[in-house]
Design a protein around this motif. Structure first.
Motif, short mmCIF file in Angstrom:
data_model
loop_
_atom_site.label_atom_id
_atom_site.label_comp_id
_atom_site.label_asym_id
_atom_site.label_seq_id
_atom_site.Cartn_x
_atom_site.Cartn_y
_atom_site.Cartn_z
N GLY A 14 0.83 -1.21 0.00
CA GLY A 14 0.00 0.00 0.00
C GLY A 14 0.86 1.25 0.00
N LEU A 15 1.23 1.70 -1.22
CA LEU A 15 2.04 2.93 -1.31
C LEU A 15 1.12 4.11 -1.60
CD1 LEU A 15 5.11 1.53 -3.30
CD2 LEU A 15 5.13 2.33 -0.94
N GLY A 16 0.29 4.46 -0.61
CA GLY A 16 -0.66 5.55 -0.76
C GLY A 16 -0.21 6.79 0.00
N ALA A 60 2.04 6.06 3.29
CA ALA A 60 3.36 5.48 2.97
C ALA A 60 4.26 6.52 2.29
CB ALA A 60 3.18 4.25 2.09
N ILE A 114 -1.62 -1.51 -6.14
CA ILE A 114 -2.42 -1.91 -7.31
C ILE A 114 -2.29 -0.87 -8.43
CG2 ILE A 114 -4.07 -3.17 -5.90
CD1 ILE A 114 -5.99 -0.81 -6.16
N PHE A 161 -4.14 -8.58 -4.66
CA PHE A 161 -5.34 -7.75 -4.47
C PHE A 161 -6.58 -8.49 -4.97
CE2 PHE A 161 -8.43 -4.54 -5.95
CZ PHE A 161 -8.59 -3.82 -4.78
N LEU A 189 -12.01 -0.05 -4.72
CA LEU A 189 -10.82 0.15 -5.54
C LEU A 189 -10.71 -0.91 -6.62
CD1 LEU A 189 -8.00 0.90 -2.90
CD2 LEU A 189 -9.44 2.54 -4.13
N SER A 239 -5.20 -0.25 2.03
CA SER A 239 -6.55 0.19 2.38
C SER A 239 -7.18 -0.73 3.42
CB SER A 239 -7.42 0.18 1.13
OG SER A 239 -6.77 0.87 0.10
N ALA A 294 -3.76 -0.80 9.53
CA ALA A 294 -5.20 -0.68 9.27
C ALA A 294 -5.96 -1.52 10.30
CB ALA A 294 -5.49 -1.15 7.85
N ASP A 343 -4.23 -0.68 13.40
CA ASP A 343 -4.85 0.61 13.14
C ASP A 343 -4.11 1.77 13.83
OD1 ASP A 343 -6.69 2.20 11.93
OD2 ASP A 343 -8.39 1.68 13.21
N ASN A 354 -9.79 11.97 1.53
CA ASN A 354 -8.73 11.27 0.80
C ASN A 354 -9.22 9.89 0.36
OD1 ASN A 354 -8.71 9.81 3.15
ND2 ASN A 354 -6.74 10.57 3.88
N ARG A 355 -8.31 9.11 -0.26
CA ARG A 355 -8.75 7.81 -0.77
C ARG A 355 -9.15 6.85 0.36
NH1 ARG A 355 -5.45 5.00 -5.52
NH2 ARG A 355 -3.82 5.33 -4.00
N LYS A 408 -4.92 2.01 17.58
CA LYS A 408 -6.29 2.19 18.09
C LYS A 408 -6.82 0.90 18.69
CE LYS A 408 -8.28 5.26 14.59
NZ LYS A 408 -7.32 5.16 13.53
N1 LIG Z 1 -3.83 8.29 7.90
C1 LIG Z 1 -4.20 7.94 9.09
O1 LIG Z 1 -4.25 8.74 10.00
C2 LIG Z 1 -4.55 6.53 9.35
C3 LIG Z 1 -4.86 6.18 10.65
C4 LIG Z 1 -5.18 4.86 10.94
C5 LIG Z 1 -5.16 3.93 9.93
N2 LIG Z 1 -4.90 4.30 8.65
C6 LIG Z 1 -4.96 3.26 7.64
O2 LIG Z 1 -3.76 3.25 6.91
C7 LIG Z 1 -4.06 2.76 5.60
C8 LIG Z 1 -3.43 3.70 4.59
O3 LIG Z 1 -4.06 4.97 4.64
P1 LIG Z 1 -3.83 6.01 3.45
O4 LIG Z 1 -4.43 7.29 3.87
O5 LIG Z 1 -2.43 5.96 2.97
O6 LIG Z 1 -4.78 5.38 2.31
P2 LIG Z 1 -4.56 5.45 0.74
O7 LIG Z 1 -5.87 5.06 0.14
O8 LIG Z 1 -3.94 6.74 0.32
O9 LIG Z 1 -3.47 4.33 0.49
C9 LIG Z 1 -3.75 2.97 0.55
C10 LIG Z 1 -3.05 2.33 -0.62
O10 LIG Z 1 -3.20 0.92 -0.51
C11 LIG Z 1 -3.33 0.40 -1.82
N3 LIG Z 1 -3.85 -0.95 -1.69
C12 LIG Z 1 -5.07 -1.36 -1.36
N4 LIG Z 1 -5.13 -2.71 -1.29
C13 LIG Z 1 -3.88 -3.15 -1.58
C14 LIG Z 1 -3.30 -4.43 -1.66
N5 LIG Z 1 -4.01 -5.51 -1.43
N6 LIG Z 1 -1.99 -4.52 -1.94
C15 LIG Z 1 -1.24 -3.41 -2.15
N7 LIG Z 1 -1.75 -2.16 -2.11
C16 LIG Z 1 -3.06 -2.05 -1.82
C17 LIG Z 1 -4.22 1.41 -2.52
O11 LIG Z 1 -4.10 1.32 -3.91
C18 LIG Z 1 -3.66 2.72 -1.97
O12 LIG Z 1 -2.64 3.25 -2.79
C19 LIG Z 1 -5.57 2.67 5.51
O13 LIG Z 1 -5.99 1.36 5.73
C20 LIG Z 1 -6.04 3.53 6.63
O14 LIG Z 1 -7.32 3.17 7.13
C21 LIG Z 1 -4.58 5.57 8.34
#
Ligand SMILES: NC(=O)c1ccc[n+]([C@@H]2O[C@H](COP(=O)([O-])OP(=O)(O)OC[C@H]3O[C@@H](n4cnc5c(N)ncnc54)[C@H](O)[C@@H]3O)[C@@H](O)[C@H]2O)c1
Length: 469
Positions: free
Chosen positions: A28-30, A33, A92, A129, A137, A178, A227, A252, A286-287, A402
């Motif tokens: 998950g390089l979103g 990351a 993905i 995925f 997604l 995600s 997550a 989480d 956001n996503r 959490k």
């Molecule tokens: N930002 C926060 O404060 C926070 C807090 C608690 C938890 N989280 C959790 O952290 C995770 C990431 O958050 P984010 O804001 O970067 O979300 P994001 O949507 O920007 O990034 C998630 C990435 O995961 C990728 N992805 C989904 N399924 C995948 C798979 N099976 N293999 C590889 N990649 C996959 C998506 O394409 C996306 O690029 C989420 O699950 C979110 O709920 C975030």
């Protein structure tokens, strides 16, 4: 107690040095990351400070207050240096980390510019995925295989190739993918044997994040789950972690509203103030917010957030104060805000003679800015745990989550301050230092010997404690 004596000398660890580079593998390089990676590069170039990171910025008190020993944690425990980190990951999408960071809009482009080349150099491996687990997604960069065991083997191969290419001995994996749909532990999750059978039989109960976690543990790579989905938090994988002596932690990241909850709730409880209602609502665009717009993914998040109050306030011990709380959590997807989440909490409390009062919290936070330093700390602490030979669940890292993982017969700790004490005391124990109970009694007992008034009081007290003959 002498300054360096540990209460638990048998728990002090022989820790292997942090030699060579350390791989950081992120499924998950979103937004989270890429914000973490960009910030780490910026810190390495001296262009930003790693605010929010305990490993980089916090000091730890050792021994007596009068001795003034407050080293930085990174100087006290042997952690890898930021310059030793090498990044890789799966997604993905085929976007490079730079493209994703620009699209996510967390850090402004002028801040990303000095590390553009480094970020462009990190492109994702094809992901494991399946839309059944993240319905909102779809992606083009996805592995194809006959069954889930083959997918796990492909991830193990990715880890191995990454190690060889970068000359790495160690790596850590942090799930930044995600949030997957809500699942409960089933028979296939009960043992390693059942799980491996399930992988071969393509069991629908095995989600993508479980496949990454299994691959990590089979290749000796510590795993953290950012997550709320189960991922590594199933008996089969906790058993595998124990068996292979690989540290694991989750679930989480504790960032915005829950972070606030675990600060405020312990304070109310410490003062024995009652709570009748806690309404929490968020907007985020956001996503992650888009994924959580699916009721099944939201359910996973809701369950993760909901357990916090019960655990901190202990209504079974304090029924008059906390057994009738109405606790409601809402997350609304609202695209104009992007990563800049806004959370509102309305807390209905009561005090002396049951008189009601209210607290309102309006937290305008930036989700990924709060999550990025958590990823960094988890990487460095899990690597430390690995080098210290600590396998299985790392409860001392519950500070970051959490919905902290713990042994099934133990209730996880949610109070941020107890979690923080647990983390710091674990570091003290690892390094053979005394744990701190902060009672401070010994200062007054010893100074009583020098002060005549205190001394006579202390003598009177000790005489009154003597058993009557
Ligand atoms: N930002 C926060 O404060 C926070 C807090 C608690 C938890 N989280 C959790 O952290 C995770 C990431 O958050 P984010 O804001 O970067 O979300 P994001 O949507 O920007 O990034 C998630 C990435 O995961 C990728 N992805 C989904 N399924 C995948 C798979 N099976 N293999 C590889 N990649 C996959 C998506 O394409 C996306 O690029 C989420 O699950 C979110 O709920 C975030």
């Amino acid at each position: 107690m002498s300054e360096r004596t540990s209460y638990y000398p048998e728990l002090a660890k022989e820790i292997q040095p942090a030699e060579g580079n350390l791989g950081v593998l992120l499924p998950g390089l979103g937004a989270v990351a890429t914000t973490f990676i960009a910030g780490t590069f910026l810190a390495c170039k001296g262009l930003a400070l790693p605010f929010g990171s305990i490993t980089q910025m916090q000091r730890i008190r050792l021994g007596k207050r009068t001795n003034a020993r407050f080293p930085l944690i990174k100087e006290f425990v042997p952690l890898a240096d930021l310059k030793q980190l090498v990044f890789g990951g799966w997604d993905i999408s085929r976007e490079s980390c730079y493209q994703t960071a620009i699209r996510s809009g967390v850090l402004p482009s002028n801040l990303l510019e000095p590390v553009k080349k480094e970020l462009e150099g990190i492109g994702p491996f094809p992901a494991v995925f399946d839309r059944r687990y993240v319905r909102k997604l779809d992606g083009e960069n996805v592995k194809q295989a006959g069954n889930k065991m083959e997918l796990a083997e492909a991830v193990i191969q990715d880890i191995e190739n990454f190690r060889i290419k970068n000359g790495l001995k160690r790596a850590v994996m942090v799930w930044c993918g995600s949030t997957e749909v809500y699942m409960e532990p089933k028979k296939v999750h009960e043992s390693i044997e059942a799980f491996e059978k399930g992988l071969k039989a393509n069991s629908p109960q095995i989600s993508s994040s479980m496949i990454y976690a299994y691959a990590a543990l089979q290749s000796g790579t510590p795993y953290a789950n950012g997550a709320p989905n189960l991922s590594v938090d199933i008996p089969a994988l906790t058993e595998l972690a124990q068996k292979n002596k690989v540290p694991i932690t989750g679930k989480d990241f504790k960032t915005g509203q829950t972070f606030m909850k675990t600060i405020v709730a312990p304070g109310l409880k410490a003062r024995m103030l009652g709570v009748s209602g806690w309404f929490s609502t968020n907007i985020l665009g956001n996503r992650d917010g888009e994924v959580l717009d699916d009721p099944d993914s939201f359910r996973t998040k809701e369950v993760s957030k909901a357990s916090v109050l019960d655990s901190v306030l202990q209504p079974s011990l304090y029924p008059d104060l906390y057994s009738r709380i109405f606790h409601k959590i809402r997350i609304e997807y609202y695209p104009p805000r992007g990563d800049e989440k806004e959370g509102w909490d309305n807390i209905d409390i009561f005090g002396w003679c049951g008189m009601p009062m209210q607290i309102k919290i309006n937290f305008l936070c930036r989700d990924s800015i709060l999550a990025a330093p958590i990823v960094l700390d988890l990487v460095l602490f899990l690597d430390l745990a690995l080098r210290a030979g600590m396998g299985g669940i790392q409860e001392w890292l519950s500070f970051y989550f959490k919905s902290p993982m713990s042994r099934p017969d133990l209730k996880p700790e949610h109070d941020l301050f107890i979690q923080h004490l647990k983390l710091q005391n674990t570091l003290r124990i690892l390094m053979g230092e005394g744990v701190l109970d902060h009672s401070g009694l010994d200062y007054y007992e010893s100074s009583a010997n020098q002060d005549p008034v205190l001394h006579s009081k202390a003598v009177r007290r000790s005489k009154s404690k003597k058993p009557k003959s």
